[in-house]
Design a protein around this motif. Structure first.
Motif, PDB file in Angstrom:
ATOM      1  N   GLU A 180       0.663  -1.240   0.015  1.00 45.54           N
ATOM      2  CA  GLU A 180      -0.102  -0.039   0.085  1.00 45.54           C
ATOM      3  C   GLU A 180       0.618   1.247   0.160  1.00 45.54           C
ATOM      4  OE1 GLU A 180      -3.796  -1.862  -0.312  1.00 45.54           O
ATOM      5  OE2 GLU A 180      -3.344   0.411  -0.302  1.00 45.54           O
ATOM      6  N   SER A 181       2.020   1.349   0.725  1.00 41.44           N
ATOM      7  CA  SER A 181       2.773   2.422   0.854  1.00 41.44           C
ATOM      8  C   SER A 181       4.261   2.462   0.849  1.00 41.44           C
ATOM      9  CB  SER A 181       2.354   2.989   2.208  1.00 41.44           C
ATOM     10  OG  SER A 181       2.701   2.375   3.488  1.00 41.44           O
ATOM     11  N   THR A 182       4.813   1.136   0.672  1.00 36.32           N
ATOM     12  CA  THR A 182       5.973   0.896   0.796  1.00 36.32           C
ATOM     13  C   THR A 182       6.801   1.381   2.181  1.00 36.32           C
ATOM     14  OG1 THR A 182       6.891   2.775  -0.453  1.00 36.32           O
ATOM     15  CG2 THR A 182       6.232   0.890  -1.830  1.00 36.32           C
ATOM     16  N   GLY A 183       5.956   1.496   3.187  1.00 36.08           N
ATOM     17  CA  GLY A 183       6.303   1.744   4.421  1.00 36.08           C
ATOM     18  C   GLY A 183       6.467   3.273   4.630  1.00 36.08           C
ATOM     19  N   ASN A 184       6.032   4.160   3.926  1.00 31.28           N
ATOM     20  CA  ASN A 184       6.000   5.721   3.924  1.00 31.28           C
ATOM     21  C   ASN A 184       4.657   6.074   4.640  1.00 31.28           C
ATOM     22  OD1 ASN A 184       6.071   8.357   3.900  1.00 31.28           O
ATOM     23  ND2 ASN A 184       5.793   8.399   1.698  1.00 31.28           N
ATOM     24  N   PRO A 185       4.806   6.410   6.209  1.00 25.89           N
ATOM     25  CA  PRO A 185       3.592   6.973   6.895  1.00 25.89           C
ATOM     26  C   PRO A 185       2.944   8.151   6.188  1.00 25.89           C
ATOM     27  CG  PRO A 185       5.697   7.451   8.095  1.00 25.89           C
ATOM     28  CD  PRO A 185       5.936   6.576   6.857  1.00 25.89           C
ATOM     29  N   GLN A 186       3.690   8.694   5.385  1.00 28.85           N
ATOM     30  CA  GLN A 186       3.163  10.150   4.788  1.00 28.85           C
ATOM     31  C   GLN A 186       2.251  10.030   3.722  1.00 28.85           C
ATOM     32  OE1 GLN A 186       2.739  13.014   6.735  1.00 28.85           O
ATOM     33  NE2 GLN A 186       3.839  11.532   8.451  1.00 28.85           N
ATOM     34  N   ALA A 187       2.395   8.530   2.963  1.00 30.42           N
ATOM     35  CA  ALA A 187       2.007   8.406   1.650  1.00 30.42           C
ATOM     36  C   ALA A 187       0.427   8.747   1.543  1.00 30.42           C
ATOM     37  CB  ALA A 187       2.060   7.064   1.462  1.00 30.42           C
ATOM     38  N   VAL A 188       0.114   9.597   0.411  1.00 29.90           N
ATOM     39  CA  VAL A 188      -1.157   9.931   0.056  1.00 29.90           C
ATOM     40  C   VAL A 188      -1.582   9.518  -1.420  1.00 29.90           C
ATOM     41  CG1 VAL A 188      -2.959  11.876  -0.317  1.00 29.90           C
ATOM     42  CG2 VAL A 188      -1.130  11.746   1.617  1.00 29.90           C
ATOM     43  N   ASN A 189      -2.697   8.637  -1.672  1.00 38.16           N
ATOM     44  CA  ASN A 189      -3.005   8.368  -2.732  1.00 38.16           C
ATOM     45  C   ASN A 189      -3.817   9.366  -3.401  1.00 38.16           C
ATOM     46  OD1 ASN A 189      -4.720   7.213  -5.189  1.00 38.16           O
ATOM     47  ND2 ASN A 189      -4.261   5.072  -4.471  1.00 38.16           N
ATOM     48  N   ASP A 190      -3.440   9.923  -4.515  1.00 38.29           N
ATOM     49  CA  ASP A 190      -4.180  11.221  -5.212  1.00 38.29           C
ATOM     50  C   ASP A 190      -4.786  10.946  -6.449  1.00 38.29           C
ATOM     51  OD1 ASP A 190      -1.172  12.928  -6.225  1.00 38.29           O
ATOM     52  OD2 ASP A 190      -1.836  10.983  -6.571  1.00 38.29           O
ATOM     53  N   TRP A 191      -4.993   9.676  -6.932  1.00 35.33           N
ATOM     54  CA  TRP A 191      -5.510   9.157  -8.210  1.00 35.33           C
ATOM     55  C   TRP A 191      -6.618   8.319  -8.104  1.00 35.33           C
ATOM     56  CZ3 TRP A 191      -5.420   4.059  -9.136  1.00 35.33           C
ATOM     57  CH2 TRP A 191      -4.425   3.326  -8.426  1.00 35.33           C
ATOM     58  N   ASP A 192      -6.791   7.423  -7.053  1.00 37.54           N
ATOM     59  CA  ASP A 192      -7.812   6.381  -7.044  1.00 37.54           C
ATOM     60  C   ASP A 192      -9.300   7.068  -7.023  1.00 37.54           C
ATOM     61  OD1 ASP A 192      -7.488   4.929  -3.896  1.00 37.54           O
ATOM     62  OD2 ASP A 192      -8.101   6.944  -4.445  1.00 37.54           O
ATOM     63  N   VAL A 193     -10.108   6.160  -6.852  1.00 38.39           N
ATOM     64  CA  VAL A 193     -11.738   6.707  -6.955  1.00 38.39           C
ATOM     65  C   VAL A 193     -11.839   7.464  -5.497  1.00 38.39           C
ATOM     66  CG1 VAL A 193     -12.630   4.548  -5.724  1.00 38.39           C
ATOM     67  CG2 VAL A 193     -14.121   5.963  -6.870  1.00 38.39           C
ATOM     68  N   ASN A 194     -11.073   7.168  -4.388  1.00 40.75           N
ATOM     69  CA  ASN A 194     -11.267   7.742  -3.286  1.00 40.75           C
ATOM     70  C   ASN A 194     -10.872   9.262  -3.368  1.00 40.75           C
ATOM     71  OD1 ASN A 194     -12.535   5.649  -1.596  1.00 40.75           O
ATOM     72  ND2 ASN A 194     -10.529   4.948  -1.274  1.00 40.75           N
ATOM     73  N   ALA A 195      -9.599   9.298  -4.083  1.00 40.89           N
ATOM     74  CA  ALA A 195      -9.122  10.832  -4.265  1.00 40.89           C
ATOM     75  C   ALA A 195     -10.189  11.429  -5.076  1.00 40.89           C
ATOM     76  CB  ALA A 195      -7.849  10.475  -4.988  1.00 40.89           C
ATOM     77  N   VAL A 196     -10.800  10.966  -6.173  1.00 37.97           N
ATOM     78  CA  VAL A 196     -11.687  11.831  -7.006  1.00 37.97           C
ATOM     79  C   VAL A 196     -12.751  12.282  -6.241  1.00 37.97           C
ATOM     80  CG1 VAL A 196     -13.342  11.453  -8.965  1.00 37.97           C
ATOM     81  CG2 VAL A 196     -11.009  10.311  -9.219  1.00 37.97           C
TER      82      VAL A 196
END
Length: 252
Positions: A180-196
């Protein structure tokens, strides 16, 4: 068309003009005969004047004027009725649009209310279903040190999960974090349906804000980017939905 007036047949305008012309011609013939000394001089012919009836012309003009007024009145009434019909149609469309807008607003309000009620019931159900912790199951009073890295975050989360009765293993948690994040606690998904939809997935296990709040575990931070709070809330959600985070092998 014939009509009667005062006991005689009314002549049309053309007939009267013809009669007047004939009378004038007759009078001229008599004058000519007298002047020329012909037989008419010895035997004058009496010519009866033909009266000119002006009332016929007046009556015709009045009739035409009345017809014109009636035509104007009918045209004005037709225009008034057409304008009223157009206004009626426009008013009906506006009323339908207003009713449709109100129905849509009411439907959305009802859906929001039902969603809120379901979330409340689910939260209450989870609270009731969980087995209360026994004193013997509580974490040791002595503070335990954890490293400020992925290994330390997972181990700290596992201790909290054991205390709260939330299932999950180190391997299952780490496998999903790396995907999901490769271990980055600050990761944010800005492209999937949730982001939309305006609610992007965040943190180590890419959980959205509403889910994080609904499955937050007491004793952990309310910051979704906090690695331990993110792991524990995500595992709490996975336990309710899939039985355990160990059963999750793709986007969840």
């Amino acid at each position: 068309m014939r009509s009667t007036h005062s006991g005689y047949t009314r002549l049309s305008k053309v007939h009267k003009m013809s009669a007047a012309g004939l009378g004038a011609a007759g009078a001229a013939a008599v004058v000519f005969a007298v002047v020329s000394g012909g037989p008419a001089a010895a035997q004058p012919v009496a010519v009866k004047p033909v009266a000119f009836d002006a009332t016929a012309f007046t009556s015709d003009e009045q009739g035409r004027g009345e017809l014109a007024r009636q035509a104007d009145g009918a045209a004005e009434q037709a225009r008034t009725e057409a304008a009223a019909k157009v206004k009626s149609v426009a008013d009906a469309k506006a009323a339908r649009a207003k009713a449709d807008a109100k129905a849509a607003k009411d439907a959305k309000a009802k859906a929001d209310r039902q969603a809120k009620e379901r979330a409340g019931k689910e939260a209450a159900s989870r609270s009731t279903d969980r087995k209360p912790l026994k004193a013997a199951e509580a974490p040791a009073a002595a503070p335990k040190a954890y490293g400020n890295d992925l290994d330390g975050w997972i181990n700290q989360a596992l201790d909290i999960m054991r205390a709260k009765g939330i299932p999950g293993s180190y391997e299952g948690i780490k496998r999903n974090i790396m995907r999901e994040s490769t271990g980055n606690p600050q990761a944010v998904n800005d492209w999937d349906v949730n982001a939309v939809n305006g609610v992007p997935s965040k943190g180590l296990l890419q959980i959205i804000d509403p889910t994080f709040k609904a499955f937050h575990v007491d004793g952990t931070s309310w910051d979704i980017y906090d690695p331990v709070a993110n792991i524990v809330a995500s595992c709490n959600y996975a336990a309710k939905t899939y039985g355990s985070m160990d059963n999750v092998n793709s986007a969840y």
